[in-house]
Design an enzyme around this catalytic site. Structure first.
Site, PDB file in Angstrom:
ATOM      1  N   CYS A 104      82.226  23.271  55.805  1.00  0.00           N
ATOM      2  CA  CYS A 104      83.685  23.066  55.595  1.00  0.00           C
ATOM      3  C   CYS A 104      83.537  21.642  55.195  1.00  0.00           C
ATOM      4  CB  CYS A 104      84.480  23.546  56.475  1.00  0.00           C
ATOM      5  SG  CYS A 104      84.087  24.915  57.243  1.00  0.00           S
TER       6      CYS A 104
ATOM      7  N   HIS B 160      82.311  37.380  59.011  1.00  0.00           N
ATOM      8  CA  HIS B 160      81.063  36.699  58.073  1.00  0.00           C
ATOM      9  C   HIS B 160      80.043  35.974  58.885  1.00  0.00           C
ATOM     10  CE1 HIS B 160      81.980  32.509  57.060  1.00  0.00           C
ATOM     11  NE2 HIS B 160      83.071  32.832  57.448  1.00  0.00           N
TER      12      HIS B 160
HETATM   13  N1  PLP Z   1      85.684  27.897  63.548  1.00  0.00           N
HETATM   14  C1  PLP Z   1      84.381  27.773  63.630  1.00  0.00           C
HETATM   15  C2  PLP Z   1      83.943  27.175  65.040  1.00  0.00           C
HETATM   16  C3  PLP Z   1      83.388  27.711  62.615  1.00  0.00           C
HETATM   17  O1  PLP Z   1      82.332  27.419  62.605  1.00  0.00           O
HETATM   18  C4  PLP Z   1      84.138  28.218  61.298  1.00  0.00           C
HETATM   19  C5  PLP Z   1      83.606  28.481  60.210  1.00  0.00           C
HETATM   20  O2  PLP Z   1      82.493  27.873  59.919  1.00  0.00           O
HETATM   21  C6  PLP Z   1      85.509  28.480  61.408  1.00  0.00           C
HETATM   22  C7  PLP Z   1      86.269  28.433  62.626  1.00  0.00           C
HETATM   23  C8  PLP Z   1      86.159  29.279  60.015  1.00  0.00           C
HETATM   24  O3  PLP Z   1      85.983  30.372  60.072  1.00  0.00           O
HETATM   25  P1  PLP Z   1      86.113  31.051  58.330  1.00  0.00           P
HETATM   26  O4  PLP Z   1      85.031  30.484  57.590  1.00  0.00           O
HETATM   27  O5  PLP Z   1      85.951  32.655  58.715  1.00  0.00           O
HETATM   28  O6  PLP Z   1      87.324  30.860  57.903  1.00  0.00           O
END
Ligand code: PLP
Length: 396
Positions: free
Chosen positions: A342, A212
């Site tokens: 997040c 995504h």
């Molecule tokens: N790793 C990084 C550097 C990210 O920026 C993100 C999401 O923002 C993730 C991992 C997690 O990915 P996902 O949203 O597909 O779980």
């Protein structure tokens, strides 16, 4: 019309992804593990998608483990590969990572610590670049796994993975497997070059990608795992994905991921130039708006150039609350973010900015504007039009 400047959080699916996915939602809908004809058709679509994704990464189709996204891929690397390497290769229960990783890496690392592992978290410089001397001091021939991201989600800094003395070479020299979270870089940096920084004996052994962030569907991603790398599955059950990740595979999502990856690779050179042009105008405009309003605004992370993601702009506005600035921009129809989506509902100052040496207060003044495939000049104009009012109202 909302102006969307939060592609590092997620990008809308591209039209070509939606068109590629549609037949797998309405026509080819059988379980790819079923032996009947519809099942075989689904299996064919799945394996074609796997081969396309593998080609974009430069790995073999059998090295692609499809997952539910970046978080699962990172967790599978840290909690699945590190313990398996420790057992299979007789290494120490020792993980090395950096202070600016996404929580999808840092939380599994903490979980290993709770299980009695030694976890070394290496610091970064003021631009968010990993301290290579400290890393060299931490990684030994007995280390089970090193995890260092390709590019940072909050400040756009590209890590020094390649080249003599880079992270990959440092791991390869010690015969240590390196996991790279390429969630933010996939689509704009060359993943084939990244994959080439490893071999059966060390260096890049696993790469996380999330669909995504580059125009695929949410809830879909992959972990490329170099063949011969030990891995204990986290999801056990029906043995799909060669036993590395059980669960009925979502063929439509896999097709979307493969389409997004190959389309992004095909237009990468042009897109990088286009995004960097937009981004550079955005940064210049934001800094000028700050100066005109008498508000201190500073770019965070690596300077504009090859060491930074092309569509990434991040700032601090010391003395102001980043959340208030973002709320004012939101009122004006401009969607930006403070950093990690997040952690957006937490009050904590960004661990990335604090690791870069900013005070908690300054770290709480972060504003991030990130561009992607759907971004255009009009988005930059809208932000720059809304900013003077947003800054002046944030000072009240
Ligand atoms: N790793 C990084 C550097 C990210 O920026 C993100 C999401 O923002 C993730 C991992 C997690 O990915 P996902 O949203 O597909 O779980």
């Amino acid at each position: 019309m909302v102006t969307y400047l939060d592609h590092a959080a997620t990008s809308p699916p591209t039209r070509e992804v939606l068109e590629a996915v549609w037949p797998y939602l309405v026509q080819v809908t059988a379980n790819p593990a079923s032996v009947h004809t519809p099942g075989q058709q689904a299996r064919e679509g799945l394996e074609r998608a796997r081969a396309t994704a593998a080609a974009a990464l430069g790995c073999r189709p059998g090295e692609v483990v499809l997952t539910s996204g970046g978080t699962e891929s990172d967790g599978l690397a840290v909690l699945g590969i590190a313990p398996a390497v420790a057992t299979a290769r007789g290494r120490d229960r020792h993980l090395v990572t950096t202070a600016v990783e996404h929580s999808a890496v840092l939380e599994p690392a903490r979980e290993l610590e709770r299980r009695g592992w030694r976890v070394d978290v290496v610091g970064v410089d003021g631009e968010g670049r990993v301290d290579l001397d400290a890393l060299a001091g931490a990684v030994t021939e007995r280390t089970a796994l090193v995890s260092v991201m390709h590019a940072n989600n909050e400040v756009g800094t590209v890590q020094p993975l390649a080249g003599a003395g880079g992270v990959a070479a440092l791991c390869a020299e010690r015969g240590v497997a390196l996991h790279v979270d390429a969630v933010q870089s996939a689509g704009v940096l060359d993943l084939r070059e990244l994959w080439a920084l490893g071999s059966a004996t060390g260096g890049v052994a696993a790469v996380s990608v999330s669909a995504h962030k580059l125009g695929g569907l949410r809830g879909s991603g992959l972990l490329a795992v170099r063949s011969g790398t030990p891995l204990e599955p986290l999801a056990i059950g029906g043995g799909q994905e060669r036993g590395r990740r059980s669960g009925t595979v979502d063929v439509a999502s896999a097709v979307g991921l493969a389409t997004a990856l190959s389309a992004a690779a095909a237009r990468r050179d042009r897109e990088v130039v286009r995004l960097a042009g937009l981004r550079d105008r955005l940064v210049a405009g934001v800094l000028a708006a700050g100066a005109a309003a008498g508000v201190e605004v500073a770019l965070t992370g690596a300077p504009l150039g090859a060491g930074r993601l092309p569509g990434h702009a991040s700032f601090v506005v010391p003395g102001l609350s980043g959340e208030v600035v973002l709320a004012e921009l939101d009122l004006a129809g401009v969607a930006c973010s403070s950093g990690s989506a997040c952690a957006a509902d937490s009050d904590d100052a960004s661990h990335v900015l604090v690791a870069m040496g900013l005070s908690d207060d300054d770290a709480r003044s972060a504003v991030r504007c990130t561009l992607g495939w759907s971004s255009a000049e009009a988005d930059v104009d809208a932000l720059l039009d809304a900013l003077p009012t947003a800054l002046s109202r944030s000072r009240l």
